[in-house]
Design a protein around this motif. Structure first.
Motif, PDB file in Angstrom:
ATOM      1  N   GLY A 370       0.807  -1.218   0.000  1.00 15.06           N
ATOM      2  CA  GLY A 370       0.000   0.000   0.000  1.00 15.06           C
ATOM      3  C   GLY A 370       0.837   1.263   0.000  1.00 15.06           C
ATOM      4  N   GLY A 371       1.814   1.350  -0.924  1.00 11.29           N
ATOM      5  CA  GLY A 371       2.648   2.558  -0.991  1.00 11.29           C
ATOM      6  C   GLY A 371       3.929   2.438  -0.186  1.00 11.29           C
ATOM      7  N   ARG A 372       3.973   1.433   0.701  1.00 13.62           N
ATOM      8  CA  ARG A 372       5.204   1.213   1.473  1.00 13.62           C
ATOM      9  C   ARG A 372       5.997   0.092   0.810  1.00 13.62           C
ATOM     10  NH1 ARG A 372       1.371   1.232   5.625  1.00 13.62           N
ATOM     11  NH2 ARG A 372       1.305   3.177   6.795  1.00 13.62           N
ATOM     12  N   ASN A 373       7.282   0.293   0.679  1.00 12.13           N
ATOM     13  CA  ASN A 373       8.116  -0.678  -0.021  1.00 12.13           C
ATOM     14  C   ASN A 373       8.796  -1.622   0.967  1.00 12.13           C
ATOM     15  OD1 ASN A 373       7.791   0.747  -2.636  1.00 12.13           O
ATOM     16  ND2 ASN A 373       8.839   2.373  -1.528  1.00 12.13           N
ATOM     17  N   ALA A 374       9.216  -2.771   0.461  1.00 11.05           N
ATOM     18  CA  ALA A 374       9.991  -3.692   1.301  1.00 11.05           C
ATOM     19  C   ALA A 374      11.407  -3.136   1.438  1.00 11.05           C
ATOM     20  CB  ALA A 374      10.016  -5.068   0.659  1.00 11.05           C
ATOM     21  N   VAL A 375      11.934  -3.146   2.654  1.00 15.92           N
ATOM     22  CA  VAL A 375      13.284  -2.619   2.901  1.00 15.92           C
ATOM     23  C   VAL A 375      14.282  -3.765   2.786  1.00 15.92           C
ATOM     24  CG1 VAL A 375      14.759  -1.466   4.606  1.00 15.92           C
ATOM     25  CG2 VAL A 375      12.363  -0.836   4.415  1.00 15.92           C
ATOM     26  N   THR A 376      15.447  -3.486   2.211  1.00 21.86           N
ATOM     27  CA  THR A 376      16.455  -4.528   1.990  1.00 21.86           C
ATOM     28  C   THR A 376      16.871  -5.220   3.295  1.00 21.86           C
ATOM     29  OG1 THR A 376      18.729  -4.908   1.277  1.00 21.86           O
ATOM     30  CG2 THR A 376      18.232  -2.712   2.033  1.00 21.86           C
ATOM     31  N   ALA A 377      17.019  -6.543   3.213  1.00 23.34           N
ATOM     32  CA  ALA A 377      17.417  -7.326   4.394  1.00 23.34           C
ATOM     33  C   ALA A 377      18.825  -6.962   4.862  1.00 23.34           C
ATOM     34  CB  ALA A 377      17.342  -8.814   4.068  1.00 23.34           C
ATOM     35  N   ARG A 378      19.643  -6.410   3.959  1.00 27.49           N
ATOM     36  CA  ARG A 378      21.009  -6.009   4.347  1.00 27.49           C
ATOM     37  C   ARG A 378      20.971  -4.873   5.365  1.00 27.49           C
ATOM     38  NH1 ARG A 378      24.439  -5.824  -1.295  1.00 27.49           N
ATOM     39  NH2 ARG A 378      24.545  -8.071  -1.646  1.00 27.49           N
ATOM     40  N   PHE A 379      19.902  -4.079   5.306  1.00 29.05           N
ATOM     41  CA  PHE A 379      19.743  -2.990   6.280  1.00 29.05           C
ATOM     42  C   PHE A 379      19.064  -3.514   7.548  1.00 29.05           C
ATOM     43  CE2 PHE A 379      17.219   0.793   7.756  1.00 29.05           C
ATOM     44  CZ  PHE A 379      18.299   1.536   8.203  1.00 29.05           C
ATOM     45  N   LEU A 380      18.022  -4.340   7.367  1.00 26.22           N
ATOM     46  CA  LEU A 380      17.237  -4.813   8.515  1.00 26.22           C
ATOM     47  C   LEU A 380      18.046  -5.722   9.434  1.00 26.22           C
ATOM     48  CD1 LEU A 380      13.775  -5.600   6.855  1.00 26.22           C
ATOM     49  CD2 LEU A 380      14.518  -3.503   7.986  1.00 26.22           C
ATOM     50  N   ARG A 381      19.149  -6.303   8.925  1.00 25.85           N
ATOM     51  CA  ARG A 381      19.931  -7.236   9.754  1.00 25.85           C
ATOM     52  C   ARG A 381      20.537  -6.556  10.975  1.00 25.85           C
ATOM     53  NH1 ARG A 381      25.553  -7.326   9.135  1.00 25.85           N
ATOM     54  NH2 ARG A 381      26.349  -5.762   7.689  1.00 25.85           N
ATOM     55  N   HIS A 382      20.632  -5.214  10.943  1.00 23.92           N
ATOM     56  CA  HIS A 382      21.249  -4.490  12.057  1.00 23.92           C
ATOM     57  C   HIS A 382      20.293  -4.288  13.233  1.00 23.92           C
ATOM     58  CE1 HIS A 382      24.966  -3.364   9.980  1.00 23.92           C
ATOM     59  NE2 HIS A 382      24.237  -3.147   8.910  1.00 23.92           N
ATOM     60  N   PHE A 383      19.011  -4.598  13.056  1.00 22.53           N
ATOM     61  CA  PHE A 383      18.004  -4.168  14.036  1.00 22.53           C
ATOM     62  C   PHE A 383      17.436  -5.303  14.868  1.00 22.53           C
ATOM     63  CE2 PHE A 383      17.933  -0.922  10.764  1.00 22.53           C
ATOM     64  CZ  PHE A 383      17.825   0.246  11.490  1.00 22.53           C
ATOM     65  N   ASN A 384      17.018  -4.933  16.078  1.00 20.45           N
ATOM     66  CA  ASN A 384      16.093  -5.766  16.844  1.00 20.45           C
ATOM     67  C   ASN A 384      14.689  -5.334  16.442  1.00 20.45           C
ATOM     68  OD1 ASN A 384      18.405  -6.541  18.493  1.00 20.45           O
ATOM     69  ND2 ASN A 384      16.867  -7.188  19.988  1.00 20.45           N
ATOM     70  N   THR A 385      13.918  -6.235  15.855  1.00 17.99           N
ATOM     71  CA  THR A 385      12.569  -5.873  15.403  1.00 17.99           C
ATOM     72  C   THR A 385      11.566  -6.079  16.535  1.00 17.99           C
ATOM     73  OG1 THR A 385      13.128  -6.554  13.158  1.00 17.99           O
ATOM     74  CG2 THR A 385      10.795  -6.339  13.669  1.00 17.99           C
ATOM     75  N   LEU A 386      10.789  -5.028  16.839  1.00 17.70           N
ATOM     76  CA  LEU A 386       9.697  -5.133  17.814  1.00 17.70           C
ATOM     77  C   LEU A 386       8.388  -4.946  17.057  1.00 17.70           C
ATOM     78  CD1 LEU A 386      11.012  -2.891  20.762  1.00 17.70           C
ATOM     79  CD2 LEU A 386      11.190  -5.361  20.542  1.00 17.70           C
ATOM     80  N   GLY A 387       7.516  -5.935  17.101  1.00 14.14           N
ATOM     81  CA  GLY A 387       6.226  -5.819  16.406  1.00 14.14           C
ATOM     82  C   GLY A 387       5.158  -5.293  17.351  1.00 14.14           C
ATOM     83  N   ILE A 388       4.367  -4.319  16.874  1.00 11.37           N
ATOM     84  CA  ILE A 388       3.218  -3.834  17.658  1.00 11.37           C
ATOM     85  C   ILE A 388       1.967  -4.160  16.858  1.00 11.37           C
ATOM     86  CG2 ILE A 388       2.034  -1.797  18.552  1.00 11.37           C
ATOM     87  CD1 ILE A 388       4.583  -0.524  19.168  1.00 11.37           C
ATOM     88  N   ASN A 389       1.072  -4.939  17.443  1.00 11.73           N
ATOM     89  CA  ASN A 389      -0.150  -5.331  16.735  1.00 11.73           C
ATOM     90  C   ASN A 389      -1.288  -4.370  17.039  1.00 11.73           C
ATOM     91  OD1 ASN A 389       0.681  -7.733  15.377  1.00 11.73           O
ATOM     92  ND2 ASN A 389       0.837  -8.713  17.373  1.00 11.73           N
ATOM     93  N   GLU A 390      -2.345  -4.473  16.224  1.00 10.93           N
ATOM     94  CA  GLU A 390      -3.530  -3.661  16.500  1.00 10.93           C
ATOM     95  C   GLU A 390      -4.109  -4.078  17.850  1.00 10.93           C
ATOM     96  OE1 GLU A 390      -6.161  -3.924  13.155  1.00 10.93           O
ATOM     97  OE2 GLU A 390      -5.151  -2.246  12.179  1.00 10.93           O
ATOM     98  N   PHE A 391      -4.690  -3.100  18.545  1.00 11.47           N
ATOM     99  CA  PHE A 391      -5.213  -3.364  19.889  1.00 11.47           C
ATOM    100  C   PHE A 391      -6.493  -4.192  19.810  1.00 11.47           C
ATOM    101  CE2 PHE A 391      -3.345   1.050  20.268  1.00 11.47           C
ATOM    102  CZ  PHE A 391      -2.145   0.606  20.786  1.00 11.47           C
ATOM    103  N   ASP A 392      -6.711  -5.017  20.830  1.00 10.95           N
ATOM    104  CA  ASP A 392      -7.985  -5.732  20.879  1.00 10.95           C
ATOM    105  C   ASP A 392      -9.062  -4.818  21.475  1.00 10.95           C
ATOM    106  OD1 ASP A 392      -7.579  -5.726  23.625  1.00 10.95           O
ATOM    107  OD2 ASP A 392      -6.809  -7.768  23.691  1.00 10.95           O
ATOM    108  N   ASP A 393     -10.310  -5.300  21.472  1.00 12.17           N
ATOM    109  CA  ASP A 393     -11.443  -4.456  21.897  1.00 12.17           C
ATOM    110  C   ASP A 393     -11.298  -3.976  23.338  1.00 12.17           C
ATOM    111  OD1 ASP A 393     -12.304  -5.094  19.445  1.00 12.17           O
ATOM    112  OD2 ASP A 393     -14.077  -6.229  20.047  1.00 12.17           O
TER     113      ASP A 393
END
Length: 502
Positions: A370-393
């Motif tokens: 939706g307009g956002r592109n996939a970022v290269t894995a060579r860049f993402l390898r440096h990060f700790n990824t934290l996922g935030i999900n949509e809130f429940d009711d």
């Protein structure tokens, strides 16, 4: 093999073990061979099944990750937790048996918040069941197909001592090795969730949260929830240990708000100096370099950084928005990658090297698409990824109920209006969910995209009222109808869709 003698190897054929072996050699000197043997056993028993389940078990990730990056993230969190083992005198005072239990607990905590955090809400529920099964009994040949595994997981060589409590999911607990005096003496409410000796519910930190100040602006309100507590604690742990963090989540889940709140109000301002950058589709590499360089001091010839004694934290929002150029790269992202890979970039006028010191990076982005592109894995390898999900009711109701209560008390409405709050919040939630379910985007209706910001706009519109414009609860209900029509109804382009809302 190339002509200059380099051997190229696919990451898949190399695996995570070489990275792990290198990391074992830089552990605190106080850890003995027996401690390292336990760490090796834990990695060998848990990593392969957990990654295989993440890839083949039907789990859905918010952003693509690589296996070695997930293991690197786990080791980063362990580095933060092993901090307490660096002091040899203090380490000598610990009970030997306790240290082994702590290593087990620290490993499980790091596993949950590295490999187990990248999935969406349903994936986390599945991962919770899977991890508990491995901890307790392993997975036999008959069960392995159900989890998408090629190999069975043997039972543990001996029962683990730092076991997670059964009451809630693995994401509801944080590992504690030692309680500070303040935490030990803290009174727990009668209805508090139960933990155990080594695992404490994150929700303990929600008690005694001060009310929202009356003079706060609406867009600055952050209601403390389980997500904010977990996220802020993990962010603080990683930032203070100079680890790069990437926060991924759908629009409107408060990624940027949490990070900005942390950088401006919760971290040590004497040490950390923030720089904020918002990427868009038009952002160029030269703009990015100019913004960052304008905030840095010259330390010595060819070396730049924040003032001496400080650390600079660069926060990049909407990381995956820049357009992809003809060769498939995103120039601003490639510039940041050069900094993380080599610790420098180059002056565009005379091509001299510019070294960057005492700097670290936090990024936030929505899932690709939706307009956002996939970022290269060579860049993402440096990060700790934290996922935030949509809130429940339940969380949504809590957040907006507290905001409405703040509005009623700040504007001095009478007590009758308190009865309207649950009605307004529940009705808005019902309309929001109905819009998500039935008003889907199509090529002709590409603007039918609803997210939590629309929910927030309705409540924000109501919060502009005062006792003069809303003398009784009925007037506030009419105000609510007006806001629903403004936010949801006015976006619709045909009568059939309008009937859905009306």
């Amino acid at each position: 093999v190339s002509r200059c003698g380099m051997i190229y190897m696919e990451p898949a054929s190399l695996g995570w073990r070489p990275v792990f072996t290198s990391w074992l050699n830089i552990l605190p000197a106080t850890l003995t061979e027996n401690h390292k043997k336990l760490i090796v056993e834990l990695f060998e028993r848990f990593i392969d099944p957990c990654i295989a389940y993440l890839r083949k078990g039907g789990l859905k990730e918010l952003s693509p990750t690589s296996d070695s990056n997930l293991v690197r993230s786990l080791m980063n969190i362990l580095d933060c937790l092993f901090d307490k083992f660096h002091d040899a005198k203090k380490f000598a005072s610990y009970v030997t048996k306790e240290v082994f239990t702590w290593i087990e607990g620290m490993f499980l905590f790091a596993l949950i918040w590295s490999i187990g955090i990248t999935g969406d809400t349903n994936s986390r529920a599945k991962f919770d069941l899977f991890l508990r099964k491995i901890i307790a009994a392993g997975i036999n040949d008959e069960e392995k197909r159900d989890f998408g595994l090629l190999d069975a997981v043997p039972p543990p060589p001996k029962p683990y001592t730092a076991l997670l409590p059964e009451n809630l999911t693995i994401y509801h607990y944080k590992f504690i090795s030692e309680l500070s005096e303040e935490e030990a003496n803290r009174e727990k409410p009668a209805d508090a969730e139960e933990g155990n000796q080594y695992w404490e519910p994150w929700s303990y930190q929600l008690y005694n949260v001060p009310p929202i100040p009356k003079d706060t602006f609406f867009n600055e309100i952050i209601v403390e929830t389980l997500d904010t507590v977990r996220f802020t604690s993990l962010l603080d742990m990683l930032i203070t240990h100079q680890k790069s963090v990437l926060v991924v989540g759908p629009t409107g889940t408060g990624k940027s708000a949490y990070i900005i709140e942390y950088l401006l109000r919760k971290c040590d301002k004497a040490v950390y100096k923030p720089i904020f950058i918002n990427f868009s589709a038009q952002t160029s590499a030269s703009q990015t370099q100019d913004i960052i360089m304008s905030k840095l001091d010259k330390r010595r010839k060819g070396v730049y950084g924040p003032p001496v004694g400080q650390k600079c934290v660069v926060f990049v929002d909407d990381l995956n928005m820049p357009q992809v150029e003809q060769y498939g790269a995103q120039p601003p992202v490639e510039l940041l990658r050069q900094w993380l890979d080599h610790g420098n970039w180059y002056d565009r006028k005379d091509q001299s090297r510019i070294g960057l010191i005492d700097m670290q990076l936090i990024c936030a982005m929505g899932p690709p698409g939706g307009g956002r592109n996939a970022v290269t894995a060579r860049f993402l390898r440096h990060f700790n990824t934290l996922g935030i999900n949509e809130f429940d009711d339940k969380v949504l109701t809590t957040i907006f109920t507290k905001i409405m209560e703040w509005h009623i008390s700040a504007k001095n409405f009478n007590d009758q209006f308190k009865l309207v709050i649950p009605m307004i919040v529940q009705a808005t939630l019902n309309v929001y969910k109905a819009a998500l379910a039935s008003l889907l985007p199509t090529p002709a209706k590409s603007h039918y995209i609803f997210n939590l910001r629309d929910f927030s706009r309705v409540i924000q519109g109501i919060s502009l009222s005062d006792p003069e414009s809303c003398p009784d609860p009925a007037a506030m209900k009419r105000n609510w109808i007006h806001e629903i029509l403004r936010v949801f109804y006015d976006r619709l382009i045909d009568d059939e869709d309008r009937k859905c809302i009306y």
